[in-house]
Design a protein around this motif. Structure first.
Motif, PDB file in Angstrom:
ATOM      1  N   ALA A   1       8.707  -2.991  -3.454  1.00  0.00           N
ATOM      2  CA  ALA A   1       7.257  -3.066  -3.644  1.00  0.00           C
ATOM      3  C   ALA A   1       6.629  -3.440  -2.313  1.00  0.00           C
ATOM      4  N   SER A   2       5.425  -2.973  -2.106  1.00  0.00           N
ATOM      5  CA  SER A   2       4.737  -3.322  -0.865  1.00  0.00           C
ATOM      6  C   SER A   2       4.306  -4.788  -0.917  1.00  0.00           C
ATOM      7  N   ILE A   3       4.397  -5.441   0.217  1.00  0.00           N
ATOM      8  CA  ILE A   3       3.997  -6.846   0.312  1.00  0.00           C
ATOM      9  C   ILE A   3       2.506  -6.896   0.634  1.00  0.00           C
ATOM     10  N   ASP A   4       1.723  -7.449  -0.289  1.00  0.00           N
ATOM     11  CA  ASP A   4       0.271  -7.445  -0.151  1.00  0.00           C
ATOM     12  C   ASP A   4      -0.243  -8.813   0.273  1.00  0.00           C
ATOM     13  N   ASP A   5      -1.399  -8.814   0.885  1.00  0.00           N
ATOM     14  CA  ASP A   5      -1.992 -10.099   1.258  1.00  0.00           C
ATOM     15  C   ASP A   5      -2.564 -10.780   0.020  1.00  0.00           C
ATOM     16  N   GLU A   6      -3.007 -12.010   0.184  1.00  0.00           N
ATOM     17  CA  GLU A   6      -3.441 -12.813  -0.954  1.00  0.00           C
ATOM     18  C   GLU A   6      -4.638 -12.198  -1.666  1.00  0.00           C
ATOM     19  N   GLN A   7      -5.549 -11.624  -0.910  1.00  0.00           N
ATOM     20  CA  GLN A   7      -6.747 -11.034  -1.515  1.00  0.00           C
ATOM     21  C   GLN A   7      -6.388  -9.858  -2.417  1.00  0.00           C
ATOM     22  N   VAL A   8      -5.542  -8.958  -1.910  1.00  0.00           N
ATOM     23  CA  VAL A   8      -5.123  -7.797  -2.699  1.00  0.00           C
ATOM     24  C   VAL A   8      -4.308  -8.252  -3.905  1.00  0.00           C
ATOM     25  N   GLU A   9      -3.480  -9.263  -3.690  1.00  0.00           N
ATOM     26  CA  GLU A   9      -2.651  -9.772  -4.782  1.00  0.00           C
ATOM     27  C   GLU A   9      -3.515 -10.275  -5.925  1.00  0.00           C
ATOM     28  N   MET A  10      -4.575 -11.006  -5.623  1.00  0.00           N
ATOM     29  CA  MET A  10      -5.469 -11.517  -6.659  1.00  0.00           C
ATOM     30  C   MET A  10      -6.257 -10.375  -7.307  1.00  0.00           C
ATOM     31  N   GLU A  11      -6.710  -9.437  -6.497  1.00  0.00           N
ATOM     32  CA  GLU A  11      -7.500  -8.317  -7.005  1.00  0.00           C
ATOM     33  C   GLU A  11      -6.698  -7.445  -7.962  1.00  0.00           C
ATOM     34  N   LEU A  12      -5.420  -7.278  -7.671  1.00  0.00           N
ATOM     35  CA  LEU A  12      -4.598  -6.343  -8.437  1.00  0.00           C
ATOM     36  C   LEU A  12      -3.641  -7.031  -9.414  1.00  0.00           C
ATOM     37  N   LYS A  13      -3.848  -8.307  -9.663  1.00  0.00           N
ATOM     38  CA  LYS A  13      -2.926  -9.048 -10.531  1.00  0.00           C
ATOM     39  C   LYS A  13      -2.780  -8.380 -11.902  1.00  0.00           C
ATOM     40  N   GLU A  14      -3.914  -8.056 -12.515  1.00  0.00           N
ATOM     41  CA  GLU A  14      -3.870  -7.410 -13.839  1.00  0.00           C
ATOM     42  C   GLU A  14      -3.284  -6.008 -13.751  1.00  0.00           C
ATOM     43  N   TYR A  15      -3.628  -5.283 -12.687  1.00  0.00           N
ATOM     44  CA  TYR A  15      -3.132  -3.918 -12.537  1.00  0.00           C
ATOM     45  C   TYR A  15      -1.617  -3.893 -12.330  1.00  0.00           C
ATOM     46  N   LYS A  16      -1.100  -4.888 -11.607  1.00  0.00           N
ATOM     47  CA  LYS A  16       0.350  -4.929 -11.404  1.00  0.00           C
ATOM     48  C   LYS A  16       1.074  -5.212 -12.711  1.00  0.00           C
ATOM     49  N   SER A  17       0.456  -6.005 -13.575  1.00  0.00           N
ATOM     50  CA  SER A  17       1.043  -6.234 -14.899  1.00  0.00           C
ATOM     51  C   SER A  17       1.052  -4.931 -15.698  1.00  0.00           C
ATOM     52  N   GLN A  18      -0.028  -4.155 -15.584  1.00  0.00           N
ATOM     53  CA  GLN A  18      -0.079  -2.868 -16.264  1.00  0.00           C
ATOM     54  C   GLN A  18       0.963  -1.905 -15.694  1.00  0.00           C
ATOM     55  N   ALA A  19       1.185  -1.975 -14.386  1.00  0.00           N
ATOM     56  CA  ALA A  19       2.178  -1.104 -13.760  1.00  0.00           C
ATOM     57  C   ALA A  19       3.569  -1.392 -14.317  1.00  0.00           C
ATOM     58  N   LYS A  20       3.883  -2.659 -14.511  1.00  0.00           N
ATOM     59  CA  LYS A  20       5.191  -3.021 -15.083  1.00  0.00           C
ATOM     60  C   LYS A  20       5.316  -2.493 -16.510  1.00  0.00           C
ATOM     61  N   LEU A  21       4.203  -2.506 -17.235  1.00  0.00           N
ATOM     62  CA  LEU A  21       4.210  -1.953 -18.590  1.00  0.00           C
ATOM     63  C   LEU A  21       4.460  -0.442 -18.545  1.00  0.00           C
ATOM     64  N   ILE A  22       3.863   0.231 -17.576  1.00  0.00           N
ATOM     65  CA  ILE A  22       4.083   1.677 -17.415  1.00  0.00           C
ATOM     66  C   ILE A  22       5.556   1.945 -17.151  1.00  0.00           C
ATOM     67  N   PHE A  23       6.170   1.150 -16.281  1.00  0.00           N
ATOM     68  CA  PHE A  23       7.590   1.324 -15.963  1.00  0.00           C
ATOM     69  C   PHE A  23       8.449   1.212 -17.221  1.00  0.00           C
ATOM     70  N   ARG A  24       8.105   0.255 -18.078  1.00  0.00           N
ATOM     71  CA  ARG A  24       8.909   0.056 -19.295  1.00  0.00           C
ATOM     72  C   ARG A  24       8.754   1.200 -20.282  1.00  0.00           C
ATOM     73  N   LYS A  25       7.613   1.889 -20.225  1.00  0.00           N
ATOM     74  CA  LYS A  25       7.374   2.975 -21.175  1.00  0.00           C
ATOM     75  C   LYS A  25       7.917   4.322 -20.700  1.00  0.00           C
ATOM     76  N   LEU A  26       8.220   4.433 -19.403  1.00  0.00           N
ATOM     77  CA  LEU A  26       8.689   5.707 -18.875  1.00  0.00           C
ATOM     78  C   LEU A  26      10.165   5.918 -19.174  1.00  0.00           C
ATOM     79  N   ASN A  27      10.552   7.175 -19.298  1.00  0.00           N
ATOM     80  CA  ASN A  27      11.958   7.552 -19.415  1.00  0.00           C
ATOM     81  C   ASN A  27      12.137   8.911 -18.761  1.00  0.00           C
ATOM     82  N   MET A  28      13.357   9.432 -18.796  1.00  0.00           N
ATOM     83  CA  MET A  28      13.640  10.683 -18.087  1.00  0.00           C
ATOM     84  C   MET A  28      12.939  11.883 -18.710  1.00  0.00           C
ATOM     85  N   ASN A  29      12.399  11.718 -19.923  1.00  0.00           N
ATOM     86  CA  ASN A  29      11.658  12.804 -20.562  1.00  0.00           C
ATOM     87  C   ASN A  29      10.150  12.703 -20.337  1.00  0.00           C
ATOM     88  N   SER A  30       9.711  11.676 -19.625  1.00  0.00           N
ATOM     89  CA  SER A  30       8.287  11.499 -19.356  1.00  0.00           C
ATOM     90  C   SER A  30       7.798  12.538 -18.354  1.00  0.00           C
TER      91      SER A  30
END
Length: 217
Positions: A18-47
């Protein structure tokens, strides 16, 4: 602009880099990064191999290549073609560097954190959409992004739940269908017995009487 990038293994959503982000980006994207992890869990080889997922003021773009998902979070107005070209660049370099290690047993999370150096350097090349190289990429027919599916986060969540429900209902329907076929077969046989049984028995008795009469007399 490309705000951040995450790479994970498709089979088990194991984060690889994962890219290492500064504190501002980290705070701005905190919710989005949680959503990204959810996307990863929902994907499979048939996606879908390439997809854009809209969420608020940002968009998730991802590609799946050689069992790895490459995902970046971009501002909504960032050109899709540049986002997917950026991900293509990452996938080629990552597979060339670590392709033989991706499925290694006991691989730890963020085992390829050092790939951040390449991601940061590549991201800088794609930051300004007005540079000559990026304008050239936009006008080149590298890929037809109009054919890449666009969804929103709510649809992704709803679709995932629906697929789970449909799978359960499908299993029940298969069982019910098997029972129905067996019951229908039994009913049809009983109907045939009722319809043709008596005439067959009468005919058999008649033939038996004729046979007995002419044979013995």
């Amino acid at each position: 602009m490309v705000k951040t990038t995450m790479i994970a293994r498709v089979s088990d959503a194991l984060p690889l880099a994962a890219s290492i982000d500064d504190e501002q980006v980290e705070m701005e994207l905190k919710e989005y990064k949680s959503q990204a992890k959810l996307i990863f869990r929902k994907l499979n080889m048939n996606s879908e191999k390439r997809c854009s997922i809209e969420s608020g003021s940002h968009v998730f773009h991802y590609i799946i290549d050689h069992g790895v998902v490459y995902l970046c979070i971009c501002e909504r107005n960032y050109p899709r073609k540049l986002a997917f070209t950026y991900l293509d660049d990452l996938s080629k370099e990552f597979f060339m560097s670590y392709g033989n290690e991706i499925d290694r047993p006991g691989l730890r999370p963020y085992a390829f954190a050092r790939f951040d150096t390449f991601m940061q350097n590549t991201k800088r090349l794609y930051q300004d959409t007005r540079t000559q190289s990026n304008l050239t990429k936009l006008h080149e027919d590298l890929q037809d992004v109009t054919k890449i599916m666009t969804r929103n986060m709510e649809d992704l969540l709803y679709r995932g739940e629906t697929l789970d429900n449909l799978q359960g209902k499908s299993d029940l329907l298969l069982k019910d269908s098997a029972r129905y076929r067996k019951t229908a077969r039994d009913v049809n046989l009983q109907a045939l017995y009722r319809k043709y049984g008596p005439p067959i028995i009468i005919g058999f008795v008649f033939l038996l009487v004729i046979y007995w009469r002419f044979w013995w007399y």
